[in-house]
Write a protein that holds these residues in place. Sequence first.
Motif, PDB file in Angstrom:
ATOM      1  N   ASP A 181       0.494  -5.646  -3.749  1.00 54.18           N
ATOM      2  CA  ASP A 181       0.582  -4.221  -4.100  1.00 54.18           C
ATOM      3  C   ASP A 181       1.927  -3.605  -3.704  1.00 54.18           C
ATOM      4  N   ARG A 182       2.465  -2.841  -4.620  1.00 50.14           N
ATOM      5  CA  ARG A 182       3.648  -2.005  -4.332  1.00 50.14           C
ATOM      6  C   ARG A 182       3.602  -0.829  -5.297  1.00 50.14           C
ATOM      7  N   GLY A 183       2.470  -0.098  -5.164  1.00 54.83           N
ATOM      8  CA  GLY A 183       2.128   0.935  -6.131  1.00 54.83           C
ATOM      9  C   GLY A 183       3.215   1.967  -6.360  1.00 54.83           C
ATOM     10  N   CYS A 204       7.520   0.531  -0.100  1.00 52.57           N
ATOM     11  CA  CYS A 204       6.454  -0.471  -0.189  1.00 52.57           C
ATOM     12  C   CYS A 204       6.854  -1.787   0.466  1.00 52.57           C
TER      13      CYS A 204
HETATM   14  S1  SF4 Z   1       2.351   2.703  -2.560  1.00 53.22           S
HETATM   15 FE1  SF4 Z   1       0.984   1.183  -1.681  1.00 53.22          FE
HETATM   16  S2  SF4 Z   1       2.296  -0.507  -1.010  1.00 53.22           S
HETATM   17 FE2  SF4 Z   1       3.628   1.270  -1.403  1.00 53.22          FE
HETATM   18  S3  SF4 Z   1       3.819   2.249   0.612  1.00 53.22           S
HETATM   19 FE3  SF4 Z   1       2.092   3.275  -0.416  1.00 53.22          FE
HETATM   20  S4  SF4 Z   1       0.257   2.144   0.232  1.00 53.22           S
HETATM   21 FE4  SF4 Z   1       2.050   0.883   0.747  1.00 53.22          FE
END
Ligand code: SF4
Length: 339
Positions: A305-307, A253
């Motif tokens: 965001d850093r899901g 992320c």
């Molecule tokens: S989880 Fe979200 S922030 Fe992390 S790499 Fe995937 S799209 Fe990007």
Amino acid sequence: MIIDRLQRPLGSLRVSVTDRCNLRCQYCMPERDYVWLPKQSILTFEEITRLVGVFASLGVAKVRLTGGEPLLRHDLPRLTAMLAPMEGVRDLAMTTNGLLLAKQAAPLRQAGLGRVTVSLDTLRPKRMQDLARSDRHVDVLAGIAAARAAGFPLKLNTVVIRGVNDDELVDLIEFARAHDAEVRFIEYMDVGGATGWSAEQVFSQREILEVVSVRYGPIAPVTAGDLSAPAERFRLPDGATFGIVASTTAPFCRSCDRSRLTADGTWFLCLYAERGTDLREPLRRGAGDAELADLITATWRGRTDRGAEERLGLANRAPLFQVEGLRADPHREMHTRGG
Ligand code: SF4
């Protein structure tokens, strides 16, 4: 360049042109029934082109057409021809399951599409029936051959699931080599739609490297290349390369410059984001490019965001959404967000 709150530029955009798909892969669309986006909400090619133009003016240089299955959208070469010459767009690519590619590869190449990625989870037709509820493996192979014949640089995406296709890694590397392509092994992700996901089924980057090195010997990381790309690339002793997208066990992320536009014009800043920004409403009410650019800029500047990294810290990791939650809002589905 527009930078988010974690210093990540707005660099690439995945554009879903339809939420429909002609496969039912276990890791993405395992249910019998789905709630689809209303037809009248689907952006026209002109509306997509207008939005991509605004994104490109803000620094988006990489655009990837996705779905669902993008080739289910009628006349995709026409959209491709509208996007390919756009100022700022350096890289126009498409991810497809390949079923309809045999007929469309040449027209898409002529229209200016630069690269193609084909999903290929197995080389065994019977296994594809179990994994994706389709007996059309032969069409995928024909699509891959047509893409090569049309001159596309080609990648193959394989979602690796323990006990399902983790015994095909070497075969897929050899298949890719024989077709002048590069395979990328993708860890099974707990995204919206993957309702059957479990941590036990994740075949990790570490395990993939172990299996491949047992067969080929020492594997070296490829350090050159696009640092924002999701795949880490590796080189075998004989020079062949392959990639691993370790989204589940080693998320990336911190370098993610990707966002996603759904077929109905909802813009998501992360695959795991709870909600997106409605760009269709201002577009259809007649907003000018400057207003759209302001909205996109302000939204990206607030992005934190850093899901996948957040999910990594969960004690009892389970599917992101249950079926009822997905039916209540189909925007939560990976096939709607464009994978
Ligand atoms: S989880 Fe979200 S922030 Fe992390 S790499 Fe995937 S799209 Fe990007």
